[in-house]
Scaffold this motif. Structure first.
Motif, short mmCIF file in Angstrom:
data_model
loop_
_atom_site.label_atom_id
_atom_site.label_comp_id
_atom_site.label_asym_id
_atom_site.label_seq_id
_atom_site.Cartn_x
_atom_site.Cartn_y
_atom_site.Cartn_z
N VAL A 17 -7.68 -3.58 5.00
CA VAL A 17 -7.00 -3.53 3.71
C VAL A 17 -5.51 -3.27 3.91
O VAL A 17 -4.66 -3.85 3.23
CB VAL A 17 -7.63 -2.47 2.79
CG1 VAL A 17 -6.89 -2.39 1.46
CG2 VAL A 17 -9.12 -2.78 2.56
N GLU A 20 -4.11 -6.58 4.98
CA GLU A 20 -4.10 -7.56 3.89
C GLU A 20 -2.90 -7.34 2.96
O GLU A 20 -2.29 -8.30 2.49
CB GLU A 20 -5.40 -7.47 3.09
CG GLU A 20 -5.46 -8.43 1.91
CD GLU A 20 -6.73 -8.27 1.09
OE1 GLU A 20 -6.81 -8.90 0.02
OE2 GLU A 20 -7.63 -7.50 1.50
N HIS A 21 -2.57 -6.08 2.72
CA HIS A 21 -1.48 -5.77 1.77
C HIS A 21 -0.18 -5.41 2.48
O HIS A 21 0.78 -4.97 1.83
CB HIS A 21 -1.92 -4.63 0.85
CG HIS A 21 -3.06 -4.99 -0.05
ND1 HIS A 21 -2.92 -5.79 -1.15
CD2 HIS A 21 -4.39 -4.68 0.01
CE1 HIS A 21 -4.09 -5.95 -1.75
NE2 HIS A 21 -4.99 -5.29 -1.05
N LEU A 128 -1.67 1.39 -2.48
CA LEU A 128 -2.13 0.06 -2.85
C LEU A 128 -1.38 -0.45 -4.08
O LEU A 128 -0.98 -1.62 -4.14
CB LEU A 128 -3.63 0.07 -3.12
CG LEU A 128 -4.55 0.07 -1.90
CD1 LEU A 128 -6.01 0.27 -2.33
CD2 LEU A 128 -4.43 -1.24 -1.13
N THR A 287 -8.95 -2.59 -5.78
CA THR A 287 -9.52 -1.76 -4.71
C THR A 287 -10.50 -2.54 -3.83
O THR A 287 -11.31 -1.94 -3.13
CB THR A 287 -10.24 -0.54 -5.32
OG1 THR A 287 -11.24 -0.99 -6.25
CG2 THR A 287 -9.26 0.37 -6.02
N GLY A 289 -12.30 -4.02 -0.92
CA GLY A 289 -12.30 -3.69 0.49
C GLY A 289 -12.38 -2.20 0.78
O GLY A 289 -12.62 -1.80 1.91
#
Length: 290
Positions: A17, A20-21, A128, A287, A289
């Motif tokens: 995660v 990914e971000h 996030l 959220t 993952g």
């Protein structure tokens, strides 16, 4: 302007995660015997077993200023002009302080340190949110929202620990004296207040403590009726208990999206094995993952 998001390892965001971000992380440390480990490089199950076998608790420490400087220099070389650096509460760790000290040591990059006044999953949710909105909002607007996000009208968390022993030994409980003499006989409910961990309820059994937390959650959720709430249940090496409680909460609060997470080594050192946490936010965060 090119903005990076950095969060410390107590957010416990999975590596996939983070990738990914495009969130960068800096690890806190745990000391087991004579060995120092970065908490994001050790296995949780191994650590819980080691902690249970030790007569004295392992110790924890914030990232070194040198580690921060190396990260900031790397980000500068990659073309970043600004960094949003989110960290666990400054009332329980020197991580924010070291981040600020490192920031003044690296020229050419602006570091905006955000004291989350909390830890674990709520900290991860803040990181996030920042990463998911970098392209949608200005830096100033995003920093203002992060400040709002950590306020009680937008985010809160409760914790249930098996015993206050770990918190008392580690010096992380602000009002420990109120509970001395009953440390092993109660299931205390804790809350972050102004960045400090405060014991707010003394309950005799885990079942009653969970019911009390549900009452408090109901009162909190009622304040935000109609909003899309996201909540995270966090366990300390108690996956079956966590999964069962998550299912119970999902049935009771169908309007809330729940995710399940585990406390990593640093937070586990202070809350102890078997601890449970429940945090929520009114901000919309993907959220997937977690």
């Amino acid at each position: 302007m090119k903005v990076a998001v950095v969060v410390d390892s107590t957010s416990y965001i999975p590596e996939n995660v983070l990738a990914e971000h495009n969130i960068y992380t800096i690890p806190l440390n745990v000391v087991v015997g004579d060995e120092i480990y970065r908490e994001n490089e050790i296995d949780n199950k191994w650590y819980y077993a080691e902690m249970a076998a030790m007569d004295e608790l392992p110790t924890t420490s914030q990232p070194s200023i040198g580690d921060y400087i190396l990260l900031l220099e790397s980000l500068y070389r990659d073309g970043y002009t600004d960094v949003i650096s989110l960290h666990l509460s400054s009332e329980i760790s020197g991580t924010c302080q070291n981040a600020r000290a490192a920031a003044v040591s690296v020229d050419g990059i602006n570091v905006h340190v955000v004291d989350s006044e909390i830890a674990a999953a709520p900290l991860g949710v803040m990181a996030l949110y920042a990463a998911q909105n970098l392209e949608k909002k200005s830096l100033e607007e995003l920093l203002a929202e992060l400040e709002d996000m950590k306020q009680k009208h937008s985010m809160n968390a409760f914790f249930l620990v098996d015993t206050l022993t770990n918190l008392q030994k580690g010096g992380r409980l602000s009002n420990a004296q109120a509970f001395i003499g009953g440390l092993l006989k109660i299931k205390p409910i804790l809350e972050f207040q102004d960045g400090k961990i405060i014991a707010i309820e003394k309950i005799r059994t885990q079942k009653k403590a969970m019911l009390k937390i549900e009452e408090m959650l109901q009162a909190e959720f009622d304040k935000h009726e109609g909003k899309e709430l996201t909540a995270c249940l966090i366990h300390g090496n108690a996956p079956e208990l966590g999964a069962r409680y998550k299912q119970e909460l999902e049935e009771k609060f169908p309007q809330v999206t729940f995710i399940l997470q585990e406390f990593g080594p640093v937070v586990a050192t202070h809350l102890g094995e078997g601890a449970l946490g429940i945090g929520f936010t009114t901000y919309k965060v993907d959220t997937t993952g977690l």
